[in-house]
Scaffold this motif. Structure first.
Motif, PDB file in Angstrom:
ATOM      1  N   GLY A  13      -9.139 -33.662  27.056  1.00  0.00           N
ATOM      2  CA  GLY A  13      -9.643 -33.396  25.711  1.00  0.00           C
ATOM      3  C   GLY A  13     -10.622 -32.240  25.688  1.00  0.00           C
ATOM      4  O   GLY A  13     -10.613 -31.423  24.761  1.00  0.00           O
ATOM      5  N   GLY A  14     -11.466 -32.163  26.711  1.00  0.00           N
ATOM      6  CA  GLY A  14     -12.402 -31.048  26.791  1.00  0.00           C
ATOM      7  C   GLY A  14     -11.683 -29.712  26.911  1.00  0.00           C
ATOM      8  O   GLY A  14     -12.053 -28.732  26.265  1.00  0.00           O
ATOM      9  N   ALA A  15     -10.645 -29.691  27.729  1.00  0.00           N
ATOM     10  CA  ALA A  15      -9.853 -28.459  27.881  1.00  0.00           C
ATOM     11  C   ALA A  15      -9.137 -28.116  26.576  1.00  0.00           C
ATOM     12  O   ALA A  15      -9.106 -26.951  26.158  1.00  0.00           O
ATOM     13  CB  ALA A  15      -8.847 -28.619  29.015  1.00  0.00           C
ATOM     14  N   PHE A  16      -8.606 -29.131  25.923  1.00  0.00           N
ATOM     15  CA  PHE A  16      -7.935 -28.920  24.634  1.00  0.00           C
ATOM     16  C   PHE A  16      -8.911 -28.340  23.616  1.00  0.00           C
ATOM     17  O   PHE A  16      -8.599 -27.375  22.914  1.00  0.00           O
ATOM     18  CB  PHE A  16      -7.355 -30.249  24.139  1.00  0.00           C
ATOM     19  N   PHE A  33     -16.137 -32.394  18.263  1.00  0.00           N
ATOM     20  CA  PHE A  33     -15.085 -32.785  19.197  1.00  0.00           C
ATOM     21  C   PHE A  33     -15.651 -32.943  20.606  1.00  0.00           C
ATOM     22  O   PHE A  33     -15.376 -33.930  21.294  1.00  0.00           O
ATOM     23  CB  PHE A  33     -13.959 -31.738  19.185  1.00  0.00           C
ATOM     24  N   GLN A  34     -16.467 -31.976  21.036  1.00  0.00           N
ATOM     25  CA  GLN A  34     -17.064 -32.028  22.371  1.00  0.00           C
ATOM     26  C   GLN A  34     -18.013 -33.219  22.521  1.00  0.00           C
ATOM     27  O   GLN A  34     -18.126 -33.785  23.610  1.00  0.00           O
ATOM     28  CB  GLN A  34     -17.776 -30.716  22.699  1.00  0.00           C
ATOM     29  N   THR A  35     -18.680 -33.617  21.440  1.00  0.00           N
ATOM     30  CA  THR A  35     -19.527 -34.812  21.489  1.00  0.00           C
ATOM     31  C   THR A  35     -18.661 -36.035  21.793  1.00  0.00           C
ATOM     32  O   THR A  35     -19.028 -36.878  22.610  1.00  0.00           O
ATOM     33  CB  THR A  35     -20.294 -34.998  20.172  1.00  0.00           C
ATOM     34  N   GLY A  36     -17.513 -36.127  21.153  1.00  0.00           N
ATOM     35  CA  GLY A  36     -16.587 -37.229  21.439  1.00  0.00           C
ATOM     36  C   GLY A  36     -16.156 -37.234  22.885  1.00  0.00           C
ATOM     37  O   GLY A  36     -16.125 -38.279  23.546  1.00  0.00           O
ATOM     38  N   VAL A  37     -15.841 -36.050  23.421  1.00  0.00           N
ATOM     39  CA  VAL A  37     -15.431 -35.918  24.816  1.00  0.00           C
ATOM     40  C   VAL A  37     -16.563 -36.352  25.745  1.00  0.00           C
ATOM     41  O   VAL A  37     -16.352 -37.104  26.704  1.00  0.00           O
ATOM     42  CB  VAL A  37     -14.994 -34.464  25.127  1.00  0.00           C
ATOM     43  N   ALA A  72     -14.545 -50.509  23.102  1.00  0.00           N
ATOM     44  CA  ALA A  72     -14.557 -50.466  21.638  1.00  0.00           C
ATOM     45  C   ALA A  72     -15.377 -49.277  21.156  1.00  0.00           C
ATOM     46  O   ALA A  72     -14.999 -48.604  20.187  1.00  0.00           O
ATOM     47  CB  ALA A  72     -15.128 -51.778  21.084  1.00  0.00           C
ATOM     48  N   GLY A  73     -16.473 -49.005  21.854  1.00  0.00           N
ATOM     49  CA  GLY A  73     -17.305 -47.861  21.487  1.00  0.00           C
ATOM     50  C   GLY A  73     -16.561 -46.549  21.634  1.00  0.00           C
ATOM     51  O   GLY A  73     -16.637 -45.683  20.758  1.00  0.00           O
ATOM     52  N   VAL A  74     -15.831 -46.395  22.730  1.00  0.00           N
ATOM     53  CA  VAL A  74     -15.057 -45.163  22.922  1.00  0.00           C
ATOM     54  C   VAL A  74     -14.018 -45.016  21.818  1.00  0.00           C
ATOM     55  O   VAL A  74     -13.868 -43.948  21.224  1.00  0.00           O
ATOM     56  CB  VAL A  74     -14.381 -45.128  24.319  1.00  0.00           C
ATOM     57  N   LEU A  75     -13.313 -46.094  21.540  1.00  0.00           N
ATOM     58  CA  LEU A  75     -12.272 -46.021  20.508  1.00  0.00           C
ATOM     59  C   LEU A  75     -12.861 -45.682  19.144  1.00  0.00           C
ATOM     60  O   LEU A  75     -12.320 -44.837  18.424  1.00  0.00           O
ATOM     61  CB  LEU A  75     -11.489 -47.334  20.447  1.00  0.00           C
ATOM     62  N   GLY A  79     -13.115 -41.786  19.162  1.00  0.00           N
ATOM     63  CA  GLY A  79     -11.880 -41.730  18.374  1.00  0.00           C
ATOM     64  C   GLY A  79     -12.100 -41.243  16.961  1.00  0.00           C
ATOM     65  O   GLY A  79     -11.332 -40.426  16.436  1.00  0.00           O
ATOM     66  N   SER A  80     -13.174 -41.726  16.311  1.00  0.00           N
ATOM     67  CA  SER A  80     -13.437 -41.285  14.939  1.00  0.00           C
ATOM     68  C   SER A  80     -13.820 -39.808  14.900  1.00  0.00           C
ATOM     69  O   SER A  80     -13.445 -39.088  13.971  1.00  0.00           O
ATOM     70  CB  SER A  80     -14.520 -42.145  14.287  1.00  0.00           C
TER      71      SER A  80
END
Length: 124
Positions: A13-16, A33-37, A72-75, A79-80
């Motif tokens: 995901g980081g590379a994407f 996006f990077q925060t999610g990664v 659940a936290g990751v999702l 995810g959000s």
């Protein structure tokens, strides 16, 4: 295994985000996006920590519960954020803080499991 899978997909995901999304979305969206990664990566490592603690006979029951909260936290959190950036679905925004609370609950459970082990209390 699940921790390693989260880390693998975080690296992907980081590379994407760094290559495919750059120029397609606003700079602020790339940061989101990077925060999610980043949070996915950290909590993948958390799942690996849980596996190690379980092998050391720390309360497997509490650790399993903690692992569920971290997943659940990751999702919900990561995810959000991914959905916000990739789809612009603003309705998923309120899910992000719920995922953050799941992260906190998971880490508190790990602390409790460690404290019980450190105090010589019986594993539950």
């Amino acid at each position: 295994m699940l921790g390693a899978l989260l880390i693998l997909t975080a690296v992907m995901g980081g590379a994407f985000g760094a290559h495919a999304l750059r120029g397609m979305v606003a700079e602020r969206s790339l940061e989101v996006f990077q925060t999610g990664v980043q949070y996915q990566m950290i909590h993948g490592l958390g799942l690996i920590l849980i596996a190690i603690l379980g092998a050391l006979n720390v309360s497997r029951r509490l650790l399993a519960l903690a692992a569920g909260f971290l997943m659940a936290g990751v999702l919900m959190f990561s995810g959000s954020l991914y959905l916000l950036v990739l789809t612009d679905w603003r309705w998923v925004g309120p899910v992000t803080p719920v995922g953050g609370v799941c992260f906190m609950v998971g880490w508190v459970l790990i602390v409790i499991a460690g404290l019980r082990q450190g105090n010589g209390q019986e594993s539950i």
